[in-house]
Design an enzyme around this catalytic site. Structure first.
Site, PDB file in Angstrom:
ATOM      1  N   ASP A 255      23.423  80.792-135.481  1.00  0.00           N
ATOM      2  CA  ASP A 255      22.393  79.850-135.041  1.00  0.00           C
ATOM      3  C   ASP A 255      21.934  80.205-133.630  1.00  0.00           C
ATOM      4  O   ASP A 255      20.738  80.137-133.311  1.00  0.00           O
ATOM      5  CB  ASP A 255      22.934  78.420-135.068  1.00  0.00           C
ATOM      6  CG  ASP A 255      23.683  78.105-136.344  1.00  0.00           C
ATOM      7  OD1 ASP A 255      23.308  78.651-137.401  1.00  0.00           O
ATOM      8  OD2 ASP A 255      24.636  77.317-136.288  1.00  0.00           O
ATOM      9  N   ALA A 256      22.894  80.592-132.792  1.00  0.00           N
ATOM     10  CA  ALA A 256      22.568  80.982-131.426  1.00  0.00           C
ATOM     11  C   ALA A 256      21.690  82.232-131.410  1.00  0.00           C
ATOM     12  O   ALA A 256      20.796  82.358-130.560  1.00  0.00           O
ATOM     13  CB  ALA A 256      23.849  81.219-130.631  1.00  0.00           C
TER      14      ALA A 256
END
Length: 310
Positions: A255-256
């Site tokens: 997600d990062a």
């Protein structure tokens, strides 16, 4: 505007154990609860990078209130569909530097709730970007199981870009609709193309194939072993970031990566620099208990090395 769509958000309960003893009492050393969901994490990191988003999806019950309140405290705008059921609580067990995840399927979403989300996203326009992330919860009407296809159709019809970080079974159909970015991991590639891959360089033909099928950019990640980045004409690889900090959390690293990439590409339009930022965001997040802050990401960025493979 950037919209993040999380169909199946959760409360993620993280517990740390000295040892997991099956069939016996286990005493927790430490615990924390955080809002969970791939696209939610993208909103949270983009907020840390000072890029506004609107988070949407389905919320209900005290879990939904927890998720919404947390995002509000982080100055993230929200516009969730309020559902009749409540969101799930997932359990992440940390034991001897290993992670065990216990994920629930999520609540059943009613047809009128699906329609409400589709109607809300019909406001997107050219220049907007939608991030679709995470699993699809059970649907009251089986016809709604294609909800990602329906939402992508709304985005593309209105001229918006979209990013897909979804389970492998949905990805190929979404790739054909020309996403700005897809970010499968190595296991996803094996599932999508029904192959078994032993060496990293063997992923290259499949990254290129996703570009040929319609994705503008592709990132394939390999956990601690790094990642590859594909454009229309070039292939890049990131080297493992070397510092003196321990890897303690890999739950939200992918997600990062998406947040780091998107936050840079919408500002600078430089795909390679966006890839560097995506690697820095993931690497910084792996070194903290929650999600990395802007300062933590920028500290790692100077250590990121990217090399051109083709």
């Amino acid at each position: 505007m950037i919209y993040t769509v999380t169909l199946n958000p959760s409360i993620d309960l993280f517990v740390e154990l000295k040892n997991l003893n099956l069939g016996q009492q286990n005493d927790i050393l430490a615990e924390r609860s955080l809002p969970g969901g791939k696209a939610l994490n993208v909103s949270r990191i983009l907020s840390s990078l000072r890029i506004p988003t609107i988070a949407t999806g389905f919320v209900g019950g005290f879990q939904g209130e927890f998720i919404t309140d947390w995002l509000t405290k982080e100055n993230i705008s929200t516009n969730f569909v309020k559902m009749k059921n409540h969101n799930r609580t997932n359990i992440k067990i940390f034991e001897n530097k290993q992670e065990t995840m216990i994920n629930f399927p999520g609540p059943t979403i009613k047809s009128d709730e699906v329609d409400e989300l589709v109607y809300y996203l019909s406001r997107v326009r050219e220049g907007d970007t939608i991030i679709f992330g995470g699993s699809v919860p059970p649907m009251e009407d089986g016809l709604d199981n294609d909800i990602y296809t329906r939402l992508v159709s709304v985005a593309t019809a209105n001229g918006a870009d979209f990013v897909a970080d979804v389970p492998a079974r949905y990805l190929l159909d979404m790739v054909k609709q020309k996403p700005l970015l897809v970010k499968p991991n190595g296991e996803d590639i094996e599932e999508i193309f029904n192959v078994r891959i032993e060496k990293k360089e063997d992923y290259i033909p499949y990254g290129k194939k996703l570009v040929d099928m319609g994705a503008k950019y592709v990132i394939i990640s390999f956990g601690a072993s790094g990642s590859m980045f594909f454009t229309e004409d070039e292939v890049y690889q990131s080297k493992t970031v070397e510092d003196d900090k321990e890897i303690i959390n890999t739950v939200a690293c992918r997600d990062a990566m998406i947040a780091g990439f998107l936050g840079t590409i919408v500002r600078d339009g430089d795909p390679v620099e966006s890839y560097r930022m995506s690697v820095a965001s993931a690497s910084a997040t792996a070194r903290v208990l929650d999600l990395a802050s802007r300062d933590e990401i920028m500290d790692i960025l100077s250590l990121v090395e990217v090399e051109k493979l083709q």
